[in-house]
Scaffold this motif. Structure first.
Motif, PDB file in Angstrom:
ATOM      1  N   UNK A  26     -22.502  24.235 -24.268  1.00 34.56           N
ATOM      2  CA  UNK A  26     -22.325  25.254 -25.290  1.00 34.56           C
ATOM      3  C   UNK A  26     -23.451  25.114 -26.329  1.00 34.56           C
ATOM      4  N   UNK A  27     -23.688  26.194 -27.047  1.00 34.19           N
ATOM      5  CA  UNK A  27     -24.518  26.123 -28.243  1.00 34.19           C
ATOM      6  C   UNK A  27     -23.615  25.655 -29.374  1.00 34.19           C
ATOM      7  N   UNK A  28     -23.889  24.469 -29.897  1.00 37.65           N
ATOM      8  CA  UNK A  28     -22.979  23.862 -30.867  1.00 37.65           C
ATOM      9  C   UNK A  28     -23.314  24.194 -32.322  1.00 37.65           C
ATOM     10  N   UNK A  31     -20.344  24.645 -34.569  1.00 36.23           N
ATOM     11  CA  UNK A  31     -19.302  23.649 -34.359  1.00 36.23           C
ATOM     12  C   UNK A  31     -19.423  22.492 -35.336  1.00 36.23           C
ATOM     13  N   UNK A  32     -18.306  21.840 -35.526  1.00 36.11           N
ATOM     14  CA  UNK A  32     -18.262  20.512 -36.113  1.00 36.11           C
ATOM     15  C   UNK A  32     -17.987  19.520 -34.994  1.00 36.11           C
ATOM     16  N   UNK A  33     -18.579  18.338 -35.107  1.00 29.20           N
ATOM     17  CA  UNK A  33     -18.330  17.258 -34.164  1.00 29.20           C
ATOM     18  C   UNK A  33     -17.615  16.141 -34.921  1.00 29.20           C
ATOM     19  N   UNK A  34     -16.515  15.666 -34.348  1.00 25.62           N
ATOM     20  CA  UNK A  34     -15.768  14.596 -34.993  1.00 25.62           C
ATOM     21  C   UNK A  34     -15.714  13.353 -34.118  1.00 25.62           C
ATOM     22  N   UNK A  35     -15.631  12.222 -34.770  1.00 27.93           N
ATOM     23  CA  UNK A  35     -15.367  10.954 -34.084  1.00 27.93           C
ATOM     24  C   UNK A  35     -13.943  10.535 -34.407  1.00 27.93           C
ATOM     25  N   UNK A  36     -13.225  10.084 -33.377  1.00 28.41           N
ATOM     26  CA  UNK A  36     -11.826   9.701 -33.499  1.00 28.41           C
ATOM     27  C   UNK A  36     -11.633   8.299 -32.925  1.00 28.41           C
ATOM     28  N   UNK A  52     -22.605  20.491 -37.148  1.00 23.05           N
ATOM     29  CA  UNK A  52     -23.753  20.410 -36.245  1.00 23.05           C
ATOM     30  C   UNK A  52     -24.991  21.060 -36.851  1.00 23.05           C
ATOM     31  N   UNK A  53     -24.816  22.206 -37.492  1.00 18.38           N
ATOM     32  CA  UNK A  53     -25.975  22.923 -38.012  1.00 18.38           C
ATOM     33  C   UNK A  53     -26.361  22.455 -39.406  1.00 18.38           C
ATOM     34  N   UNK A  73     -29.927  17.144 -32.979  1.00 16.77           N
ATOM     35  CA  UNK A  73     -29.704  18.430 -32.319  1.00 16.77           C
ATOM     36  C   UNK A  73     -30.629  18.614 -31.119  1.00 16.77           C
ATOM     37  N   UNK A  74     -31.798  18.006 -31.147  1.00 17.47           N
ATOM     38  CA  UNK A  74     -32.720  18.127 -30.020  1.00 17.47           C
ATOM     39  C   UNK A  74     -32.183  17.416 -28.779  1.00 17.47           C
TER      40      UNK A  74
END
Length: 123
Positions: A26-28, A31-36, A52-53, A73-74
């Motif tokens: 996907x193009x993120x 989005x938010x990315x979380x660590x759990x 992400x952005x 991001x790259x």
């Protein structure tokens, strides 16, 4: 969406680890990315999250001051740098994605998770 975590292992108290989350499918940018983390017998809890952005971050109290979340991001990869690890940090650590363009909050709805990577801290 595919999320693949790596970097876990068995370390001694006080050690550091850097976990990686390779994201694909996907193009993120929205989005938010979380660590759990999820310890045996306990519910999954968010540790940190990043837009992400924007690169803006959120940290839960549980590991505040001992973790840093970042993303490249790259390379489509998010990282969780953990320091001064303690036995109570032993858990399966996983990453997840939430479709949300804004700054991360503790209330985001995460829809995809990776399989996780085991972190064991021995004293």
């Amino acid at each position: 969406v595919q999320l693949v975590e790596s970097g876990g292992g068995t370390v001694q108290t006080g050690a550091s680890l850097r976990l990686s989350c390779l994201a694909s499918g996907r193009n993120f940018s929205h989005y938010n990315i979380g660590w759990f983390r999820q310890a045996p017998g306990r519910e999954r809890e968010v540790v940190a999250a990043i837009s992400w952005s924007r690169g803006s971050t959120y940290y839960a109290d549980s590991m505040l001051g001992r973790v840093a979340i970042s993303r490249d991001t790259a390379k489509n990869t998010a990282y969780l740098q953990m320091t001064d690890l303690r036995s109570e940090d032993t858990a399966v650590y996983s990453c997840g994605t939430a479709l949300f363009y804004g700054d991360p909050t503790p209330h985001l709805r995460y829809t995809y998770y990776g399989q996780g990577t085991q972190v064991t801290v021995s004293s």
